[in-house]
Design a protein around this motif. Sequence first.
Motif, PDB file in Angstrom:
ATOM      1  N   LEU A  72     -70.558  24.332  93.616  1.00 35.75           N
ATOM      2  CA  LEU A  72     -69.728  25.309  94.307  1.00 35.75           C
ATOM      3  C   LEU A  72     -70.431  26.656  94.606  1.00 35.75           C
ATOM      4  O   LEU A  72     -70.256  27.310  95.476  1.00 35.75           O
ATOM      5  N   PRO A  76     -71.353  29.894  99.165  1.00 33.26           N
ATOM      6  CA  PRO A  76     -71.473  31.097  99.763  1.00 33.26           C
ATOM      7  C   PRO A  76     -72.848  31.544 100.121  1.00 33.26           C
ATOM      8  O   PRO A  76     -73.073  32.030 101.162  1.00 33.26           O
ATOM      9  N   ASN A 168     -67.586  30.973 104.076  1.00 33.67           N
ATOM     10  CA  ASN A 168     -67.248  30.250 102.674  1.00 33.67           C
ATOM     11  C   ASN A 168     -66.034  29.503 102.750  1.00 33.67           C
ATOM     12  O   ASN A 168     -65.147  29.883 102.008  1.00 33.67           O
ATOM     13  N   ARG A 171     -64.780  23.443 101.317  1.00 32.94           N
ATOM     14  CA  ARG A 171     -64.921  23.059  99.820  1.00 32.94           C
ATOM     15  C   ARG A 171     -64.973  21.603  99.922  1.00 32.94           C
ATOM     16  O   ARG A 171     -64.772  20.998 100.800  1.00 32.94           O
ATOM     17  N   ARG A 176     -60.574  25.384 102.029  1.00 37.43           N
ATOM     18  CA  ARG A 176     -60.165  26.126 101.144  1.00 37.43           C
ATOM     19  C   ARG A 176     -58.926  26.626 101.000  1.00 37.43           C
ATOM     20  O   ARG A 176     -57.960  26.692 100.319  1.00 37.43           O
ATOM     21  N   LEU A 306     -62.582  22.107  90.889  1.00 42.45           N
ATOM     22  CA  LEU A 306     -63.131  23.344  91.510  1.00 42.45           C
ATOM     23  C   LEU A 306     -64.430  23.630  90.475  1.00 42.45           C
ATOM     24  O   LEU A 306     -65.505  23.978  90.894  1.00 42.45           O
ATOM     25  N   ARG A 307     -64.067  23.751  89.190  1.00 42.00           N
ATOM     26  CA  ARG A 307     -65.073  24.235  88.051  1.00 42.00           C
ATOM     27  C   ARG A 307     -65.460  22.745  87.527  1.00 42.00           C
ATOM     28  O   ARG A 307     -64.752  21.794  87.791  1.00 42.00           O
TER      29      ARG A 307
ATOM     30  N   ILE B  69     -64.313  33.226  82.575  1.00 43.55           N
ATOM     31  CA  ILE B  69     -64.726  32.172  83.604  1.00 43.55           C
ATOM     32  C   ILE B  69     -65.176  32.692  84.921  1.00 43.55           C
ATOM     33  O   ILE B  69     -66.317  32.212  85.356  1.00 43.55           O
ATOM     34  N   ILE B 110     -64.881  33.514  95.024  1.00 43.42           N
ATOM     35  CA  ILE B 110     -64.831  32.271  94.024  1.00 43.42           C
ATOM     36  C   ILE B 110     -64.235  32.831  92.786  1.00 43.42           C
ATOM     37  O   ILE B 110     -63.551  32.297  91.873  1.00 43.42           O
ATOM     38  N   GLU B 113     -60.728  32.219  93.118  1.00 41.80           N
ATOM     39  CA  GLU B 113     -60.282  30.817  92.879  1.00 41.80           C
ATOM     40  C   GLU B 113     -60.460  30.380  91.613  1.00 41.80           C
ATOM     41  O   GLU B 113     -59.659  29.510  91.343  1.00 41.80           O
ATOM     42  N   VAL B 114     -61.307  30.636  90.971  1.00 41.50           N
ATOM     43  CA  VAL B 114     -61.398  29.888  89.468  1.00 41.50           C
ATOM     44  C   VAL B 114     -60.604  30.710  88.301  1.00 41.50           C
ATOM     45  O   VAL B 114     -60.320  29.907  87.375  1.00 41.50           O
TER      46      VAL B 114
END
Lengths: 383, 195
Positions: A72, A76, A168, A171, A176, A306-307, B69, B110, B113-114
Amino acid sequence: MIDRGGSRRDECEAGGEDAGRLEVSMGPQHPSTHGVFRMDVVLEGETVVRLKPVFGYLHRNHEKIAEQTTYLGSMPYTDRLDYFCSLTSNWAYALAVEKLAGLAVPERAEYLRVITAELTRLQNHACQMGFMLQDLGAMGTPMMYAFREREKILDLFESLTGSRMMCNYMRFGGCRADAPAGWIEAARGVVGDFPRFLDEYEALLATNEIVMARTQGVGVLPRDLAINASASGPVLRASGVGYDIRKTDRYGVYDRFDFRVPVGDHGDCYDRFMLRLLEMRESVKILEAALEQIPAGPVIDGKVKLRNFKPRAGEAYGRIEGPKGEIGFYLISDGSASPYRYRVRPPSLINLTALEEMCLGQKVADVVVILGSIDIVLGEVDR
Amino acid sequence: MSVEGAGLIRGFIETGRNLVGSYVDPRRWVTVQYPEERRATPENSRVYPFLVYDGADPEEGLRCVSCKICEKECPPQCIYIVPAQDERGRPRKHPAIFDIDISVCMSCQICVEVCPFDSIKMDQAYAWDREDRFGGLLLHKADLARPNRYYRELHPAEARVVDEHLARERELRESGVRAAVRASLPGSGEPGGGT
């Protein structure tokens, strides 16, 4: 090795002696070079007999950084490859990762991807033509007209993705965010107005005697050389090769749209110029159909993490038809959170490799036009 | 096309139409007189992140639980967090230091988002000219904290969803169903977990 087809270089070097030759370094900050790019030009009088492109001034270690960061986290950075067309770079990278991890994309997201990619093509081609004409000496006017149109498209990008250039937006497994209320209608308005600009641009320059004199027969890239040099995009098609990845790969939902692939005859600067104009007309057709057909539904596969995103070990190459040519990402995964190998196939760099062959035997003033007609962005060339 | 110069004249007619049109056709009035005239930014527009706090106290009301995070996921690594400690030296769910170097930040969103706690959001303030390019662009916790009211003004539609989500969570917590809260959190849920 590239087969340089009969080689104009031999003809030019037949003279032999270096007497009377002048070596000029154009760049790295020459206003015509579209960024920090340098050409070592050897001239005999005004005629180019040797040209060495020198790049690397803008090297930012993109590929190595991507191997240190998460999948991820590279997204960007792909915006900053070709900063004119961040959304197509996003898409190519997302496509590569989706192939790697075997993810499906919801239909609405596919349509949003097509719409944003075609809008990107419109604004890139419009500005490329403006820049090229600026290089020809048409100071300001054509470029300002192009920027006026581009502004409307960038406003659309800002309300959709949050940013005008560094979008960006894609996804893995979708996009997104969904389009905000009224966005599709606004896009329809911009697309509906666009042909008016194309007509205007065509009337302004397509039959202009000065433009024709400066571009027709200048910087010819023969068909065989274009193929052997692995050129892609408008540069390849202007040389008479009808190769468009939207047609050959039919990625996304491109098989649902009716559009033609314009092809040039001569491979000169004028063909490359006019081909972009024709391509924009085809893009408008795709956009009108896509904005009409876009279905409701989710824009991202909710199950994709996502993570801690770790695709299974393997390799994948994702490519799309960017405005400048084939933009591709090659990834090798070892099953960890970051790619083992990450490689970009930048269209600008590959198209630039044929620059010397196009310039040999031309006047030094034409070198600037030829460079402009290839359409390069140094962020992508040097990475 | 036979007449020499006809194409040139066509071009000049087009330029002339634009010139005259720019006085009469509102579609051609495209220039924004920037410092005097400012266009509203769209709701989705983003520049740099800020921290949301609830209530009146920008220090104690911070939603951030310093789970780090965002610090870990930030691609250019521009976030620096040190968790606060209680009197016995154990980490509290609160940041002692929360810095963002906006000269490094690339506005990718990001972190937003996280974040599982909806505590970091994107600001729309874009004029960040500072005399000091190092210290002036290093934002600390106090510079970053903004009330939830501010967030609602910037992103009304998004804030409504977040507020509803947080209210539901608070309700569940108050009714004692802690397990349900944990399950309803996006991502892996547990602060600092899942790495």
